[in-house]
Write a protein that holds these residues in place. Structure first.
Motif, PDB file in Angstrom:
ATOM      1  N   ASN A 110       0.778  -1.115   0.138  1.00  0.00           N
ATOM      2  CA  ASN A 110       0.017  -0.052   0.111  1.00  0.00           C
ATOM      3  C   ASN A 110       0.882   1.221  -0.125  1.00  0.00           C
ATOM      4  O   ASN A 110       1.790   1.471   0.909  1.00  0.00           O
ATOM      5  CB  ASN A 110      -0.772   0.005   1.182  1.00  0.00           C
ATOM      6  N   HIS A 111       0.698   2.006  -1.201  1.00  0.00           N
ATOM      7  CA  HIS A 111       1.665   3.376  -0.968  1.00  0.00           C
ATOM      8  C   HIS A 111       1.601   4.103   0.084  1.00  0.00           C
ATOM      9  O   HIS A 111       2.706   4.635   0.721  1.00  0.00           O
ATOM     10  CB  HIS A 111       0.933   4.188  -2.260  1.00  0.00           C
ATOM     11  N   LEU A 112       0.374   4.278   0.937  1.00  0.00           N
ATOM     12  CA  LEU A 112       0.410   4.978   1.991  1.00  0.00           C
ATOM     13  C   LEU A 112       1.052   4.558   3.029  1.00  0.00           C
ATOM     14  O   LEU A 112       1.768   5.124   3.838  1.00  0.00           O
ATOM     15  CB  LEU A 112      -1.236   5.179   2.271  1.00  0.00           C
ATOM     16  N   GLY A 114       3.763   2.708   2.553  1.00  0.00           N
ATOM     17  CA  GLY A 114       4.992   3.172   2.418  1.00  0.00           C
ATOM     18  C   GLY A 114       5.628   4.671   3.008  1.00  0.00           C
ATOM     19  O   GLY A 114       6.471   4.465   3.676  1.00  0.00           O
ATOM     20  N   HIS A 115       4.745   5.576   2.625  1.00  0.00           N
ATOM     21  CA  HIS A 115       4.880   6.901   3.403  1.00  0.00           C
ATOM     22  C   HIS A 115       5.167   6.942   5.046  1.00  0.00           C
ATOM     23  O   HIS A 115       5.750   7.132   5.861  1.00  0.00           O
ATOM     24  CB  HIS A 115       3.996   7.921   3.059  1.00  0.00           C
ATOM     25  N   ALA A 116       3.848   5.816   5.525  1.00  0.00           N
ATOM     26  CA  ALA A 116       3.940   5.685   7.069  1.00  0.00           C
ATOM     27  C   ALA A 116       4.885   5.204   7.696  1.00  0.00           C
ATOM     28  O   ALA A 116       5.304   5.377   8.906  1.00  0.00           O
ATOM     29  CB  ALA A 116       2.527   4.941   7.087  1.00  0.00           C
ATOM     30  N   VAL A 134       0.869  14.620   3.965  1.00  0.00           N
ATOM     31  CA  VAL A 134       0.469  15.655   3.268  1.00  0.00           C
ATOM     32  C   VAL A 134       1.168  15.677   2.048  1.00  0.00           C
ATOM     33  O   VAL A 134       2.349  16.264   1.808  1.00  0.00           O
ATOM     34  CB  VAL A 134       0.756  17.121   4.049  1.00  0.00           C
ATOM     35  N   SER A 135       0.368  15.302   0.785  1.00  0.00           N
ATOM     36  CA  SER A 135       0.869  15.253  -0.256  1.00  0.00           C
ATOM     37  C   SER A 135       0.111  15.757  -1.525  1.00  0.00           C
ATOM     38  O   SER A 135      -1.005  16.295  -1.030  1.00  0.00           O
ATOM     39  CB  SER A 135       1.491  13.936  -0.647  1.00  0.00           C
ATOM     40  N   GLY A 136       0.438  15.457  -2.551  1.00  0.00           N
ATOM     41  CA  GLY A 136      -0.439  16.036  -3.710  1.00  0.00           C
ATOM     42  C   GLY A 136      -1.425  14.949  -3.777  1.00  0.00           C
ATOM     43  O   GLY A 136      -2.796  15.687  -4.237  1.00  0.00           O
ATOM     44  N   THR A 304       9.033  12.856  -0.323  1.00  0.00           N
ATOM     45  CA  THR A 304       8.203  12.514  -1.461  1.00  0.00           C
ATOM     46  C   THR A 304       8.116  11.192  -2.085  1.00  0.00           C
ATOM     47  O   THR A 304       8.891  10.171  -1.580  1.00  0.00           O
ATOM     48  CB  THR A 304       8.759  13.670  -2.675  1.00  0.00           C
ATOM     49  N   ASP A 305       7.399  11.001  -3.191  1.00  0.00           N
ATOM     50  CA  ASP A 305       7.358   9.485  -3.935  1.00  0.00           C
ATOM     51  C   ASP A 305       8.603   9.013  -4.168  1.00  0.00           C
ATOM     52  O   ASP A 305       9.412   9.650  -4.816  1.00  0.00           O
ATOM     53  CB  ASP A 305       6.290   9.412  -4.815  1.00  0.00           C
ATOM     54  N   ASN A 306       8.859   7.773  -3.702  1.00  0.00           N
ATOM     55  CA  ASN A 306      10.287   6.915  -3.748  1.00  0.00           C
ATOM     56  C   ASN A 306       9.879   5.558  -3.619  1.00  0.00           C
ATOM     57  O   ASN A 306       8.797   5.227  -3.111  1.00  0.00           O
ATOM     58  CB  ASN A 306      11.343   7.521  -2.931  1.00  0.00           C
TER      59      ASN A 306
HETATM   60 ZN    ZN Z   1       2.801   9.552  -2.321  1.00  0.00          ZN
END
Ligand code: ZN
Ligand code: KG4
Length: 350
Positions: A110-112, A114-116, A134-136, A304-306
């Motif tokens: 889950n992309h989220l 990944g951020h978490a 907080v992203s786009g 940011t996304d990576n």
């Molecule tokens: Zn993202």
């Protein structure tokens, strides 16, 4: 344990290799900003095609930079949602194909998440912690309790914070992507000049809304008594201040809510592209100083996304014995907290 991660859910084609000693062995990010710039925003079909053209080379470079062969990997992790589905499919299918060809396990990330979980890779942060994402594409407050265990405290009911930056920049004639351009323009402006609303600031809970703020900026632009180029720095500074105040007010409520459920919570993590904003960072610093929280912010390249974050989230699942079948279906919408009510107008942002 060594994991390859693949990320293609928005406008970055990315691949990375990380290991369980929390080392990022490679981290390749190919931005599509130039492809989308003429349109002033991400065009899903353009993104999907660009991912398709570049994914193989980006993955090969990540493997080469890390100095590892497919045989050295323990598993392959790829973003399987949420996001722009054409792009998600490219990365997820690439990951599955490598898994199938090498006989290695596949982990659908889950992309989220990944951020978490990025701060566990970068700063070894322990559960539980509070996350402001907080992203786009997203604007959420989550209590992060364990791998795969999240409670969503608040989300946007319309636009994401980064989206508000991007749309405002367009109105101010600044270009794309809007966040950094607004921040730059705001340096020469007066944040008190325009009295923009702080949406939801006095409501209970910690949901967000940015559409009213956007409308106020539009109205201010339409009724200017001077050329837009002259007023842009004041408009940018006043808008940025309104967003910072709103994020602080909602995060303050979230700290209270998180502490009720987890009295031992001491860390606020901020992630996503908007976390790169210095004024917002300063405002959150001040909030943490006031409330006794510790602020952790990954380096901008990992905010940011990576794909390092995707490889890491895959690794966290895999070392708990979890992997996914090759017929795992990509998901345009995939909330981290499945029990949270859907926000009516937020779509995949919830
Ligand atoms: Zn993202
Ligand atoms: O996390 P990200 O790279 O991609 C996703 O949306 O997942 O975030 C990109 C967003 C864009 O909306 C961009 O305008 C915003 O983050 N952003 C910023 C800044 N840098 C990027 N917003 C405010 N200030 C910045 N310095």
């Amino acid at each position: 344990m060594i994991v390859l991660g693949i990320e293609t859910s928005c406008d970055e084609t990315a691949a990375a290799v990380v290991d369980d000693a929390r080392r990022i062995r490679s981290n390749v990010v190919l931005s599509q900003i130039e492809e989308h710039r003429p349109f002033g925003g991400v065009v899903p079909e353009v993104a999907a095609r660009a991912h398709l053209e570049n994914a193989d080379a980006v993955i090969a470079k990540a493997m080469q930079d890390a100095g590892v062969a497919f045989a050295d990997l323990d598993c392959i992790a790829a973003t399987a949602g949420p996001g722009l589905i054409g792009g998600v499919l490219v990365g997820a299918m690439s990951g599955k194909a490598i898994a199938m060809a090498t006989g290695k396990p596949f982990v659908a990330v889950n992309h989220l998440e990944g951020h978490a979980l990025t701060v566990r890779l970068t700063d070894d942060v322990q559960f539980p912690y509070l996350l402001l994402l907080v992203s786009g594409g997203h604007c959420q407050l989550l209590s992060v309790e364990d791998v795969g265990k999240y409670t969503r405290l608040g989300t946007t009911i319309d636009d994401a914070a980064g989206e508000a930056f991007d749309k405002t920049a367009k109105m101010l004639g600044l270009g794309y992507p809007g966040g950094p351009l607004i921040e730059k323009a705001a340096e020469g402006g007066d944040p008190q000049k325009f009295d923009f609303p702080r949406p939801m600031a006095h409501r209970p809970g910690c949901d967000f809304s940015f559409s009213g703020l956007k409308t106020s900026v539009r109205r201010a632009v339409e009724t200017l008594d001077r050329p837009l180029a002259d007023a842009a720095p004041d408009l940018a500074a006043s808008f940025q201040q309104a967003v910072a105040d709103t994020l602080v007010a909602r995060t303050k409520n979230a700290i209270k809510m998180a502490r009720e459920a987890h009295p031992d919570i001491t860390t606020l993590v901020v992630a996503g592209g908007v976390a790169a904003n210095t004024a917002i960072g300063r405002a959150l610093d001040a909030l943490c100083a006031k409330t006794g929280m510790k602020l952790v912010k990954p380096a901008p390249a990992l905010c940011t996304d990576n794909a390092a974050m995707i490889a890491w989230a895959g690794l966290e699942h895999f070392r708990l014995g979890q992997s996914d079948p090759l017929d795992f279906k990509a998901r345009p919408r995939w909330p981290l907290d499945p029990d949270a009510p859907a926000a009516a107008f937020a779509g995949v942002k919830a």
